[in-house]
Write an enzyme that holds these catalytic residues in place. Structure first.
Site: not given
Ligand SMILES: NC(=O)c1ccc[n+]([C@@H]2O[C@H](COP(=O)([O-])OP(=O)(O)OC[C@H]3O[C@@H](n4cnc5c(N)ncnc54)[C@H](O)[C@@H]3O)[C@@H](O)[C@H]2O)c1
Length: 258
Positions: A17, A36, A59, A165, A169, A200
Site C-alpha cells: 500500500l 521503511d 523502524d 490486530y 485497528k 500486497t
Molecule cells: N493488504 C491488506 O489486505 C490490508 C488490509 C487491511 C489493512 N492493511 C494494513 O495496511 C498496512 C500495510 O499493509 P501492506 O499490505 O501494504 O503490507 P506489506 O507487507 O506489503 O508492507 C508493509 C511494509 O512495512 C514495512 N515494515 C515492516 N516492519 C517495519 C518496521 N519495524 N518499521 C517500518 N516499516 C516496517 C515492510 O518492510 C513493508 O515494506 C498494515 O498496517 C496493514 O495492517 C492491509
C-alpha cells in the site's frame, strides 16, 4: 489541498500500500520520504519515482527513528501529508486467539507487540507529523496538512483469531474524530482508510496470487477479487486533495465483511 513544493512521509513506503501511495504522490510532484526497514526495496523505489524522493531507514518501533524520518521529510519542503501504512515484525506467539485451540493463553507480550506495531506507532507518527505540519504556512481554507492512517475492516467487525490486530485497528479508528477535533485549530486533518483484502507483499509472502485470489477474492461481493494497492493509493490522494474529508474512517473493501 494544494501540493506544489510539498513533501510527504509514507511509513511502510516500500510495502504494497505504501509504495503505491508513494508513486501516486511523486506523480503529483511531491517529494516523498519512504520510511521503511526494507533498505533494498526502499532505495530502489526512491530511484524509480524520483522527484527528490528519498528512502529513510525507519523502524516504526523506535520513537527516535520516527522523529528522524519526519524531520527529514519536513526538511525537503513543507510536510503536507503523512501516510501511515507500515507492517511490523511478527509477534512472539503464533496466532492471535485469546485461548488457542490447544488451550494456550495468548501472552500479554504478544498482544502488546501487535498494539505497538499497529496502534502506538500510528499515534507516534501522527504526533510528530502534526508537530511538523503546525509550522507550515496555511494554504486555502487554513489548511496546513493531512494525516492518513491505515486501519482495517478488522477494526470494525473483528478478524476471527486476531484479537490483538482487531484491537489495534479498532484503536486507530477510535482516534480519528478526536484527532480531527484536536488538530482543527492547526488546520490539520485526520482520516483513516480501512482496507479489506488488498493483494500486497503481506499475502504474496505466504501464498501465490492465484491462491490468494481464490481464498480472499472469493469473499468480496463486488468486484469479485482482491483489492489492488493502487485503489488504496488513489483514495489516499483524493483524501489529501479534498479538504472537506476529515475525522472519519473510509472502508475500501468491495462490501466485504468477515
Ligand atoms: N493488504 C491488506 O489486505 C490490508 C488490509 C487491511 C489493512 N492493511 C494494513 O495496511 C498496512 C500495510 O499493509 P501492506 O499490505 O501494504 O503490507 P506489506 O507487507 O506489503 O508492507 C508493509 C511494509 O512495512 C514495512 N515494515 C515492516 N516492519 C517495519 C518496521 N519495524 N518499521 C517500518 N516499516 C516496517 C515492510 O518492510 C513493508 O515494506 C498494515 O498496517 C496493514 O495492517 C492491509
Amino acid at each position: 489541498m494544494e501540493l506544489t513544493n510539498a513533501s510527504a512521509i509514507v511509513t511502510g513506503g516500500a510495502g504494497g500500500l505504501g509504495s503505491a501511495t508513494a508513486r501516486r504522490l511523486a506523480q503529483r510532484g511531491v517529494k516523498v520520504v519512504i520510511a521503511d526497514v526494507d533498505e533494498a526495496r526502499g532505495t530502489a523505489l526512491a530511484r524509480e519515482i524520483g522527484q527528490g524522493s528519498v528512502f529513510v531507514h525507519t523502524d516504526i518501533l523506535s520513537e527516535a527513528s520516527i522523529a528522524n524520518a519526519v524531520a527529514v521529510a519536513a526538511g525537503l519542503g513543507p510536510l503536507r501529508a503523512a501516510v501511515v501504512a507500515h507492517g511490523g515484525p511478527p509477534p512472539p506467539d503464533r496466532g492471535g486467539r485469546v485461548i488457542s485451540k490447544e488451550g494456550t493463553r495468548l501472552s500479554l507480550a504478544s498482544f502488546a507487540h501487535t498494539v505497538n506495531v499497529f496502534l502506538n506507532s500510528a499515534f507516534c507518527v501522527t504526533a510528530y507529523a502534526a508537530e511538523a505540519m503546525a509550522k507550515n504556512e496555511p494554504l486555502a481554507s487554513n489548511q496546513r496538512g493531512v494525516i492518513i492512517n491505515t486501519a482495517s475492516i478488522a477494526g470494525f467487525e473483528g478478524l476471527p483469531g486476531q484479537v490483538p490486530y482487531s484491537a489495534a485497528k479498532g484503536g486507530v479508528i477510535g482516534m480519528m474524530l478526536t484527532l480531527a477535533r484536536d488538530l482543527a485549530p492547526l488546520g490539520i486533518r485526520s482520516v483513516a482508510i480501512a482496507p479489506g483484502t488488498i493483494l500486497t507483499l503481506a499475502y504474496s509472502k505466504i501464498m501465490n496470487e492465484q491462491e490468494a485470489q481464490a481464498k480472499w477474492g472469493a469473499t468480496v461481493p463486488n468486484p469479485k477479487r482482491m483489492g489492488d494497492p493502487d485503489e488504496y493509493a488513489t483514495l489516499a490522494l483524493h483524501i489529501i486533495e479534498n479538504d472537506f474529508l476529515n475525522g472519519t474512517t473510509i472502508r475500501l473493501d468491495g462490501a466485504q465483511r468477515f
